[in-house]
Write a protein that holds these residues in place. Structure first.
Motif, PDB file in Angstrom:
ATOM      1  N   PRO A 312      -5.057   0.477 -99.720  1.00 59.76           N
ATOM      2  CA  PRO A 312      -3.974  -0.076 -99.142  1.00 59.76           C
ATOM      3  C   PRO A 312      -3.575   0.320 -97.883  1.00 59.76           C
ATOM      4  O   PRO A 312      -4.031   1.138 -97.313  1.00 59.76           O
ATOM      5  CB  PRO A 312      -3.149   0.624-100.282  1.00 59.76           C
ATOM      6  CG  PRO A 312      -3.951   1.927-100.620  1.00 59.76           C
ATOM      7  CD  PRO A 312      -5.248   1.565-100.445  1.00 59.76           C
ATOM      8  N   LEU A 313      -3.142  -0.644 -97.233  1.00 57.68           N
ATOM      9  CA  LEU A 313      -2.560  -0.579 -95.829  1.00 57.68           C
ATOM     10  C   LEU A 313      -1.178  -0.483 -95.491  1.00 57.68           C
ATOM     11  O   LEU A 313      -0.780   0.607 -95.005  1.00 57.68           O
ATOM     12  CB  LEU A 313      -3.194  -1.845 -94.878  1.00 57.68           C
ATOM     13  CG  LEU A 313      -4.578  -1.892 -94.954  1.00 57.68           C
ATOM     14  CD1 LEU A 313      -5.092  -3.069 -94.057  1.00 57.68           C
ATOM     15  CD2 LEU A 313      -5.278  -0.759 -94.338  1.00 57.68           C
ATOM     16  N   ILE A 314      -0.431  -1.234 -96.104  1.00 59.53           N
ATOM     17  CA  ILE A 314       1.027  -1.630 -95.833  1.00 59.53           C
ATOM     18  C   ILE A 314       1.839  -1.889 -97.036  1.00 59.53           C
ATOM     19  O   ILE A 314       1.267  -2.837 -97.840  1.00 59.53           O
ATOM     20  CB  ILE A 314       1.403  -2.534 -94.726  1.00 59.53           C
ATOM     21  CG1 ILE A 314       0.754  -2.474 -93.437  1.00 59.53           C
ATOM     22  CG2 ILE A 314       2.913  -2.290 -94.364  1.00 59.53           C
ATOM     23  CD1 ILE A 314       0.478  -3.479 -92.506  1.00 59.53           C
ATOM     24  N   THR A 315       2.994  -1.346 -97.279  1.00 63.01           N
ATOM     25  CA  THR A 315       3.730  -1.778 -98.313  1.00 63.01           C
ATOM     26  C   THR A 315       5.160  -2.545 -97.705  1.00 63.01           C
ATOM     27  O   THR A 315       5.686  -1.797 -96.963  1.00 63.01           O
ATOM     28  CB  THR A 315       4.345  -0.541 -99.204  1.00 63.01           C
ATOM     29  OG1 THR A 315       3.188   0.027 -99.822  1.00 63.01           O
ATOM     30  CG2 THR A 315       5.079  -1.132-100.498  1.00 63.01           C
ATOM     31  N   PHE A 316       5.161  -3.653 -98.086  1.00 61.42           N
ATOM     32  CA  PHE A 316       6.507  -4.360 -97.396  1.00 61.42           C
ATOM     33  C   PHE A 316       7.765  -4.020 -98.247  1.00 61.42           C
ATOM     34  O   PHE A 316       7.564  -3.665 -99.501  1.00 61.42           O
ATOM     35  CB  PHE A 316       6.157  -6.037 -97.250  1.00 61.42           C
ATOM     36  CG  PHE A 316       5.040  -6.226 -96.577  1.00 61.42           C
ATOM     37  CD1 PHE A 316       5.115  -6.169 -95.349  1.00 61.42           C
ATOM     38  CD2 PHE A 316       3.793  -6.650 -97.254  1.00 61.42           C
ATOM     39  CE1 PHE A 316       4.239  -6.600 -94.372  1.00 61.42           C
ATOM     40  CE2 PHE A 316       2.841  -7.100 -96.368  1.00 61.42           C
ATOM     41  CZ  PHE A 316       2.893  -6.903 -94.817  1.00 61.42           C
ATOM     42  N   ASP A 317       8.724  -4.210 -97.621  1.00 59.12           N
ATOM     43  CA  ASP A 317      10.126  -3.960 -98.195  1.00 59.12           C
ATOM     44  C   ASP A 317      10.359  -4.742 -99.530  1.00 59.12           C
ATOM     45  O   ASP A 317      11.077  -4.295-100.557  1.00 59.12           O
ATOM     46  CB  ASP A 317      11.434  -4.432 -97.324  1.00 59.12           C
ATOM     47  CG  ASP A 317      11.402  -3.328 -96.267  1.00 59.12           C
ATOM     48  OD1 ASP A 317      10.751  -2.158 -96.414  1.00 59.12           O
ATOM     49  OD2 ASP A 317      12.215  -3.708 -95.251  1.00 59.12           O
ATOM     50  N   ASP A 318       9.811  -6.055 -99.774  1.00 56.19           N
ATOM     51  CA  ASP A 318       9.695  -6.783-100.983  1.00 56.19           C
ATOM     52  C   ASP A 318       8.857  -6.299-102.047  1.00 56.19           C
ATOM     53  O   ASP A 318       8.823  -6.819-103.150  1.00 56.19           O
ATOM     54  CB  ASP A 318       9.825  -8.217-100.755  1.00 56.19           C
ATOM     55  CG  ASP A 318       8.488  -8.415-100.278  1.00 56.19           C
ATOM     56  OD1 ASP A 318       7.535  -7.705-100.002  1.00 56.19           O
ATOM     57  OD2 ASP A 318       8.107  -9.796 -99.902  1.00 56.19           O
ATOM     58  N   GLY A 319       8.197  -5.323-101.744  1.00 53.37           N
ATOM     59  CA  GLY A 319       7.387  -4.660-102.759  1.00 53.37           C
ATOM     60  C   GLY A 319       5.870  -5.169-102.691  1.00 53.37           C
ATOM     61  O   GLY A 319       5.006  -4.619-103.384  1.00 53.37           O
ATOM     62  N   ARG A 320       5.372  -6.395-101.752  1.00 56.08           N
ATOM     63  CA  ARG A 320       4.130  -6.462-101.707  1.00 56.08           C
ATOM     64  C   ARG A 320       3.296  -5.641-101.087  1.00 56.08           C
ATOM     65  O   ARG A 320       3.747  -4.839-100.070  1.00 56.08           O
ATOM     66  CB  ARG A 320       4.046  -7.951-100.891  1.00 56.08           C
ATOM     67  CG  ARG A 320       4.814  -9.245-101.789  1.00 56.08           C
ATOM     68  CD  ARG A 320       4.756 -10.504-101.026  1.00 56.08           C
ATOM     69  NE  ARG A 320       5.429 -10.236 -99.484  1.00 56.08           N
ATOM     70  CZ  ARG A 320       4.990 -10.655 -98.553  1.00 56.08           C
ATOM     71  NH1 ARG A 320       3.949 -11.771 -98.465  1.00 56.08           N
ATOM     72  NH2 ARG A 320       5.591 -10.616 -97.329  1.00 56.08           N
ATOM     73  N   THR A 321       2.170  -5.672-101.192  1.00 56.43           N
ATOM     74  CA  THR A 321       0.864  -4.772-100.765  1.00 56.43           C
ATOM     75  C   THR A 321       0.157  -5.220 -99.722  1.00 56.43           C
ATOM     76  O   THR A 321      -0.551  -6.327-100.474  1.00 56.43           O
ATOM     77  CB  THR A 321       0.472  -3.749-101.946  1.00 56.43           C
ATOM     78  OG1 THR A 321       1.335  -3.304-102.807  1.00 56.43           O
ATOM     79  CG2 THR A 321      -0.398  -2.610-101.177  1.00 56.43           C
ATOM     80  N   HIS A 322      -0.062  -4.993 -98.759  1.00 54.33           N
ATOM     81  CA  HIS A 322      -1.198  -5.412 -97.734  1.00 54.33           C
ATOM     82  C   HIS A 322      -2.470  -4.526 -98.035  1.00 54.33           C
ATOM     83  O   HIS A 322      -2.256  -3.228 -97.740  1.00 54.33           O
ATOM     84  CB  HIS A 322      -0.754  -5.264 -96.297  1.00 54.33           C
ATOM     85  CG  HIS A 322      -1.353  -6.207 -95.594  1.00 54.33           C
ATOM     86  ND1 HIS A 322      -1.557  -7.606 -95.724  1.00 54.33           N
ATOM     87  CD2 HIS A 322      -2.217  -6.019 -94.334  1.00 54.33           C
ATOM     88  CE1 HIS A 322      -2.480  -8.009 -94.741  1.00 54.33           C
ATOM     89  NE2 HIS A 322      -2.927  -6.980 -93.989  1.00 54.33           N
ATOM     90  N   MET A 323      -3.323  -5.122 -98.166  1.00 58.56           N
ATOM     91  CA  MET A 323      -4.573  -4.327 -98.467  1.00 58.56           C
ATOM     92  C   MET A 323      -5.948  -4.917 -97.904  1.00 58.56           C
ATOM     93  O   MET A 323      -5.998  -6.000 -97.454  1.00 58.56           O
ATOM     94  CB  MET A 323      -4.919  -4.304-100.053  1.00 58.56           C
ATOM     95  CG  MET A 323      -3.877  -3.432-100.956  1.00 58.56           C
ATOM     96  SD  MET A 323      -4.288  -2.977-102.370  1.00 58.56           S
ATOM     97  CE  MET A 323      -5.067  -4.291-103.174  1.00 58.56           C
TER      98      MET A 323
END
Ligand SMILES: Cc1cc2nc3c(=O)[nH]c(=O)nc-3n(C[C@H](O)[C@H](O)[C@H](O)COP(=O)(O)OP(=O)(O)OC[C@H]3O[C@@H](n4cnc5c(N)ncnc54)[C@H](O)[C@@H]3O)c2cc1C
Length: 449
Positions: A312-323
Motif C-alpha cells: 500500500p502506498l497512499i490512502t485517499f480521502d474517499d477511502g480508495r487505496t493506491h498500491m
C-alpha cells in the motif's frame, strides 16, 4: 452484597465450538450449570462470508454432534428432517451442503440453548480467582468481565472466540470499510454497492476464500476490474486425498500432540495444502472458466498477479487505496488505485512469527500464571486446558476450544471435523475434577443458569 453471578461452567463465544459443547453438556446432564457469552446479537456462522452457492468444506456428517453421538437430536440429518427438506436435500446430490444451509443448521442447534446464552456480551478480560483456604496461590476459578465491567465467575471456563484474524502488518493501519479482512466482506460490498460503483478491486491471498471472493466480486460488480494478488505461482488445489485426510481422524490428535516440535512443524508443512493456501477443484474450475469466457468475449475483467505481493502506498480521502503490485521474482511493479481491498489472508495460530500469536488477547491476564514455552507461547494440555505453572494449578480449568491447531493438529482450529469429540474430551476433563469441585470453589454457591 456481592452481585457477581457464579456458574460452574462459563463459555466465552458461542460459535460452532461452544454450540457443540452446549449440546454435549445437555446430553451429559451438565447444561444446567453452564452459561455462554456471545458478543454478536444473535447466532451466526461466519456471516461476512455467506456467499450464495458457496459450499462447506467438511463432510456434513462431521457436524456439531454426530461423531460424538450419532443419535443426538442436534445432527445435520435431523435438522433437515425437522425442516422438511431431507428428501429434497438428498435429491440435490450435493456432496457438501451450501454454506447458507449449514449456517441455518448451526443457528438451529444454537436456538435450543437460548436460556443459557447471553448475546451482545463481549468478554474483554479473564482473571484467575484464588482459593482463600489454600496456603498457595491455587487458581480456584475464573472471573470474566464484559465490555460494561460486569463480572461473572465460574469454576471452569471454556474460551472459544474463534481464531484471531490475520492482517499483514502493512495493512493493519489501513483497515476501514474500504480495506477489509474477509470476515467483513459482505458488509463492505453491500456498502460499496450503495454508492458510486467500484472500478477496481483487489483481493489479496491464495486461500479458497480468495478464489471465491474473486469470482463473487466479478459477478457482483459487472463493470469493475478485479485484481487477485497471490504469492504462489497460481491458485492451488487442496490436498483432498483420503490418505491425507486421515489427519481429521481423532487418533491423529494423540499422534500430533505427542510429537516433538520439529516433527509437528514438519507434519504441518506436509499437510499445509489440506486446508491452507488452496481451494477445492470446483471453485478453481469455476473461476478459471469465468476468466476464459471473459477472454473469449474480449472483455477480461479478472486479472491474476501470480508470485506477487501488494504494497500500500497512499490512502485517499474517499477511502480508495493506491498500491504497488510487485513481482516476487523481478523488479516489476505496477501501481493501481483500488476502491476496495479484500484481505483473504486467513487467521492466526498459536505460535511465533508471521500469522501467529503467542496467546489470544482475551487471555492476557492469565498468561502470567500459565506455562509458556521459550518464545512465550501459551502451553495447552492434551485435554485442551491451559497449562498452569506449578503451584497455580488446581481443579479449576480454563479450556481453549478451537484454538489449538499448533498442538492438537489440523482438525482442531478452522474445522468442524473434530469439534463434537473435543466437546466430549472437555466434559470428561471437567467430570474428572467433579469430586473436588466444591472444595475448589471454596464453598461458593453456584447459580443455575
Ligand atoms: C469463510 C469461512 C468458511 C469456513 N468454512 C468451513 C467449512 O466449510 N467447514 C469447516 O469445518 N470449517 C470452516 N471454516 C472454519 C470455521 O471457522 C470453523 O469451522 C468454525 O467456525 C469454528 O468455530 P469456533 O466456534 O471455533 O469459531 P467462530 O466460528 O469464529 O465463533 C467464535 C464466536 O465467538 C464470539 N466471540 C469472539 N470473541 C468473543 C468475546 N471476547 N466475547 C464474546 N464472544 C466472543 C464470536 O462472535 C463468534 O460468534 C470456515 C471459516 C471461514 C472464515
Amino acid at each position: 452484597m456481592d452481585k457477581t453471578r457464579k456458574f460452574k461452567i462459563l463459555g466465552v463465544g458461542f460459535g460452532p465450538a461452544n454450540i457443540a459443547l452446549a449440546a454435549a453438556l445437555e446430553e451429559s446432564g451438565l447444561l444446567k450449570d453452564a452459561h455462554f457469552f456471545e458478543r454478536a446479537k444473535e447466532t451466526t456462522w461466519q456471516p461476512g462470508m455467506l456467499i450464495n452457492n458457496s459450499d462447506i468444506q467438511n463432510h456434513p456428517l462431521r457436524d456439531l454432534v454426530t461423531p460424538r453421538n450419532p443419535k443426538s437430536h442436534y445432527s445435520f440429518t435431523n435438522f433437515l428432517h425437522v425442516k422438511g427438506r431431507l428428501f429434497e436435500y438428498l435429491n440435490t446430490g450435493l456432496s457438501y451442503p451450501y454454506r447458507i444451509e449449514y449456517e441455518q443448521y448451526v443457528c438451529w442447534v444454537a436456538s435450543h440453548f437460548k436460556d443459557h446464552v447471553s448475546y451482545g456480551i463481549n468478554i474483554s478480560k479473564i482473571e484467575p480467582l484464588f482459593s482463600e483456604s489454600s496456603k498457595h496461590d491455587v487458581i480456584s476459578g475464573y472471573r470474566v468481565i464484559d465490555q460494561d465491567g460486569n463480572a461473572y465467575e465460574c469454576e471452569h471456563l471454556v474460551v472459544a472466540p474463534g481464531r484471531t484474524r490475520y492482517v499483514p502488518v502493512e495493512f493493519e493501519p489501513l483497515l476501514s470499510d474500504r480495506v477489509v479482512h474477509l470476515c467483513d466482506y459482505l458488509p463492505a460490498v453491500t456498502e460499496l454497492a450503495s454508492g458510486k460503483l467500484p472500478e477496481r478491486i483487489c483481493v489479496i491471498g491464495g486461500s479458497q476464500s480468495a478464489v471465491e471472493l474473486t469470482a463473487d466480486l466479478a459477478d457482483r460488480f459487472p463493470l469493475a476490474k478485479i485484481h487477485a494478488v497471490h504469492r504462489a505461482y497460481g491458485f492451488r488445489q487442496k490436498d483432498v486425498s483420503p490418505f491425507t485426510n486421515e489427519v481429521y481422524f481423532p487418533e491423529f490428535v494423540d499422534e500430533f500432540y505427542q510429537a516433538s516440535d520439529e516433527t509437528r512443524s514438519s507434519i504441518r508443512g506436509d499437510l499445509h495444502l489440506t486446508n491452507y493456501s488452496s481451494s477445492d477443484l470446483d471453485v478453481l474450475d469455476a473461476l478459471y472458466r469465468k476468466i476464459y469466457v471473459q477472454k473469449i468475449q474480449g472483455k477480461q475483467r479478472i486479472f491474476l498477479h501470480r508470485r506477487s505481493f501488494a504494497r500500500p502506498l497512499i490512502t485517499f480521502d474517499d477511502g480508495r487505496t493506491h498500491m504497488a503490485v510487485c513481482s516476487r521474482d523481478r523488479a516489476d511493479e505496477v501501481e493501481m488505485t483500488f476502491d476496495l481491498v479484500v484481505l483473504a489472508t486467513g487467521f492466526k495460530d498459536l505460535g511465533v512469527g508471521e500469522g501467529r500469536e503467542k496467546y489470544p488477547a482475551v487471555l492476557s491476564d492469565l498468561v502470567r500464571y500459565s506455562e509458556l514455552d521459550r518464545s512465550g507461547v501459551i502451553q495447552v494440555n492434551r485435554d485442551y486446558s491451559v497449562s498452569l505453572q506449578t503451584g497455580y494449578g488446581g481443579q479449576a480449568k480454563c479450556f481453549l476450544n478451537g484454538l489449538c491447531e499448533s498442538t492438537h493438529g489440523m482438525g482442531d482450529a478452522g474445522s468442524f471435523s473434530l469439534l463434537s469429540l473435543r466437546s466430549s474430551e472437555i466434559i470428561e476433563s471437567i467430570r474428572s475434577t467433579e469430586n473436588d469441585v466444591s472444595a475448589s470453589m471454596n464453598g461458593v454457591k453456584v447459580d443455575a443458569a
